[in-house]
Design an enzyme around this catalytic site. Structure first.
Site, short mmCIF file in Angstrom:
data_model
loop_
_atom_site.label_atom_id
_atom_site.label_comp_id
_atom_site.label_asym_id
_atom_site.label_seq_id
_atom_site.Cartn_x
_atom_site.Cartn_y
_atom_site.Cartn_z
N SER A 1 0.88 -1.17 0.00
CA SER A 1 0.00 0.00 0.00
C SER A 1 0.91 1.22 0.00
O SER A 1 2.08 1.13 0.39
CB SER A 1 -0.93 0.00 1.22
OG SER A 1 -0.20 -0.20 2.41
N GLU B 1 1.41 5.51 0.79
CA GLU B 1 0.90 6.69 1.49
C GLU B 1 1.40 7.97 0.82
O GLU B 1 2.57 8.08 0.48
CB GLU B 1 1.37 6.64 2.95
CG GLU B 1 0.87 7.80 3.77
CD GLU B 1 1.20 7.63 5.25
OE1 GLU B 1 0.91 6.56 5.82
OE2 GLU B 1 1.76 8.58 5.83
N PHE C 1 13.92 13.89 11.38
CA PHE C 1 12.56 13.43 11.57
C PHE C 1 12.51 12.24 12.53
O PHE C 1 11.64 12.15 13.39
CB PHE C 1 11.94 13.08 10.21
CG PHE C 1 10.48 12.75 10.31
CD1 PHE C 1 9.56 13.73 10.61
CD2 PHE C 1 10.03 11.44 10.15
CE1 PHE C 1 8.20 13.42 10.74
CE2 PHE C 1 8.69 11.12 10.27
CZ PHE C 1 7.78 12.12 10.56
N ASP D 1 -0.67 14.68 15.66
CA ASP D 1 0.36 15.41 16.37
C ASP D 1 -0.14 16.81 16.64
O ASP D 1 -0.99 17.32 15.92
CB ASP D 1 1.65 15.45 15.53
CG ASP D 1 2.43 14.15 15.70
OD1 ASP D 1 2.39 13.57 16.81
OD2 ASP D 1 3.06 13.71 14.73
N HIS E 1 3.71 -1.20 3.82
CA HIS E 1 3.09 0.11 3.59
C HIS E 1 4.22 1.11 3.34
O HIS E 1 5.07 1.32 4.21
CB HIS E 1 2.28 0.51 4.84
CG HIS E 1 1.58 1.83 4.72
ND1 HIS E 1 0.40 1.99 4.02
CD2 HIS E 1 1.89 3.07 5.19
CE1 HIS E 1 0.00 3.24 4.08
NE2 HIS E 1 0.90 3.93 4.79
P1 FAD Z 1 -3.01 7.21 20.11
O1 FAD Z 1 -3.21 5.81 19.71
O2 FAD Z 1 -4.19 7.96 20.64
O3 FAD Z 1 -1.84 7.24 21.20
C1 FAD Z 1 -1.18 8.47 21.52
C2 FAD Z 1 -0.44 8.32 22.83
O4 FAD Z 1 -1.36 8.36 23.89
C3 FAD Z 1 0.32 7.01 22.98
O5 FAD Z 1 1.49 7.29 23.72
C4 FAD Z 1 -0.62 6.14 23.76
O6 FAD Z 1 0.05 5.12 24.43
C5 FAD Z 1 -1.26 7.17 24.69
N1 FAD Z 1 -2.63 6.88 25.10
C6 FAD Z 1 -3.64 6.46 24.31
N2 FAD Z 1 -4.78 6.34 25.03
C7 FAD Z 1 -4.48 6.73 26.28
C8 FAD Z 1 -5.24 6.85 27.48
N3 FAD Z 1 -6.54 6.57 27.52
N4 FAD Z 1 -4.59 7.29 28.58
C9 FAD Z 1 -3.29 7.58 28.55
N5 FAD Z 1 -2.51 7.49 27.43
C10 FAD Z 1 -3.10 7.07 26.32
N6 FAD Z 1 -0.30 12.38 12.18
C11 FAD Z 1 -1.07 13.32 11.58
O7 FAD Z 1 -1.23 14.42 12.13
N7 FAD Z 1 -1.66 13.08 10.38
C12 FAD Z 1 -1.54 11.89 9.73
O8 FAD Z 1 -2.08 11.70 8.64
C13 FAD Z 1 -0.75 10.86 10.34
N8 FAD Z 1 -0.61 9.63 9.77
C14 FAD Z 1 0.10 8.65 10.41
C15 FAD Z 1 0.18 7.37 9.85
C16 FAD Z 1 0.88 6.34 10.49
C17 FAD Z 1 0.94 4.98 9.85
C18 FAD Z 1 1.55 6.63 11.72
C19 FAD Z 1 2.35 5.54 12.40
C20 FAD Z 1 1.48 7.88 12.29
C21 FAD Z 1 0.75 8.91 11.66
N9 FAD Z 1 0.62 10.18 12.22
C22 FAD Z 1 -0.14 11.16 11.60
C23 FAD Z 1 1.32 10.52 13.46
C24 FAD Z 1 0.41 10.31 14.71
O9 FAD Z 1 -0.67 11.19 14.68
C25 FAD Z 1 1.29 10.56 15.93
O10 FAD Z 1 2.25 9.56 16.05
C26 FAD Z 1 0.53 10.80 17.23
O11 FAD Z 1 1.47 11.33 18.17
C27 FAD Z 1 -0.10 9.57 17.85
O12 FAD Z 1 -1.16 9.13 17.12
P2 FAD Z 1 -1.88 7.72 17.47
O13 FAD Z 1 -3.02 7.60 16.57
O14 FAD Z 1 -0.89 6.65 17.52
O15 FAD Z 1 -2.40 8.08 18.95
#
Ligand code: FAD
Length: 319
Positions: free
Chosen positions: A41, A43, A244, A135, A294
């Protein structure tokens, strides 16, 4: 359709990509065909200018014949690309046979606004969302949930599932998300996202394949059974790659510094080295049972096209 690469030679062994000095295995001969089972896939990020749009579109058209499982489009940090992401995803849906996936984050909008965006995707025929927390916007030091917004990706997954039966991918972190309390807490978080409805995880990129394989092992031991797909970032500019990586908590193996040394002003050699490194990473992962990849394309097709070619993923033709 994915075509098998021609059997050229079993004599050339894959270079060792592990910092730990793993011995090359005869099955990893770089020129030997993989068993026609690799799925990829791609991105992309939404373009800002007309020129960037044209270049993205050229990349999409070049990679499309490789028959990817889906192509995804990112959502800018701080939710800044809402419209551009939507337009790019909608255009892919309309003008190609590719399966588009829209990234969506929790940042900068309340729950109603985020779900409205998701509904628009559903209405435009988009069935696959990559659901992320996101982020913080540029300039903000740490993440703070938007008032009335989804706090974490797991909350967003639940919200999305409450409005439509989207296919949902989420993020996973072989080296642990920088804000997680512990590797175990981070895996618990991945489980929460799966319990909420995610069916696939895509990982942050890594340089040493052992990091991914150990993570996969830990996830499986923790009872996580969904596909965990390695994110592969081919190097375009090594200095930026390192910067990065430092920001995202990704370690860069020593052998990478040695390989890219002296190539800062030599883009052609750098590209050859980058393609070779990524292809070897994928082949070594494949030898360990991984057959889905990916690619973070950075909107450029050439590197990913060459890597896919080495992996036996060939353009579909009509004959
Ligand atoms: P989450 O899964 O919500 O986790 C974030 C943090 O919070 C983790 O440390 C987790 O352990 C902690 N956490 C979760 N739930 C709880 C809770 N209830 N209590 C306490 N701690 C908790 N960013 C963008 O802005 N745009 C994008 O399009 C984008 N695409 C991405 C694609 C991929 C494949 C990846 C790997 C990352 C991407 N990111 C993107 C980056 C991502 O948004 C960041 O890494 C962000 O900091 C975490 O997102 P997450 O969805 O993993 O968050």
């Amino acid at each position: 359709m994915i075509r098998r690469t021609k059997e050229l030679s079993d004599d050339i062994l894959l270079m060792n990509v592990s910092a730990k000095g793993r011995t090359a295995h005869p099955d990893l001969a770089i020129a030997s065909a993989l068993p026609n089972d690799v799925q990829v896939s791609f991105e992309f990020f939404p373009p800002k200018t007309e020129k960037a749009t044209e270049s993205l579109w050229n990349s999409i058209q070049r990679l499309a014949p490789l028959n990817p499982s889906y192509v995804s489009v990112t959502y800018g940090a701080g939710g800044t690309t809402r419209e551009r992401t939507h337009n790019t995803v909608a255009r892919i849906r309309k003008e190609t046979n590719l399966e588009p996936a829209a990234h969506l984050t929790c940042v900068g909008a309340d729950q109603g606004e985020v779900l409205d965006v998701a509904r628009q995707y559903w209405d435009a025929g988009i069935r696959h969302i990559v659901a992320l927390r996101g982020d913080p916007p540029h300039g903000a030091e740490k993440y703070t949930p938007h008032p009335g917004g989804f706090a974490y990706a797991s909350d967003l997954v639940s919200g999305l599932k409450s409005i439509a039966d989207f296919e949902i991918s989420v993020a996973a972190y072989p080296e642990t998300h920088p804000e997680a309390k512990s590797p175990e807490a981070d895996l618990d978080n991945l489980k929460r996202k799966i319990d909420a409805g995610a069916t696939e995880a895509i990982t942050q990129y890594f340089t040493d394949i052992d990091i991914f394989l150990r993570y996969l092992e830990r996830a499986r031991a923790a009872g996580i059974t969904i596909p965990i797909i390695p994110g592969i970032l081919p190097v375009t500019q090594f200095k930026r790659f390192v910067e990065f990586s430092n920001r995202s908590g990704t370690s860069v193996s020593k052998w990478m510094f040695e390989l890219f040394e002296g190539l800062d002003d030599d883009p052609v050699s750098r590209q050859l080295v980058a393609a070779s490194v990524a292809a070897e990473q994928c082949r070594a992962l494949h030898a360990n049972g991984v057959n889905q990849f990916h690619f973070y394309t950075m909107n450029r097709a050439d590197l990913c096209y060459a890597i896919c070619h080495i992996l036996g993923v060939r353009a579909q033709t009509d004959d």
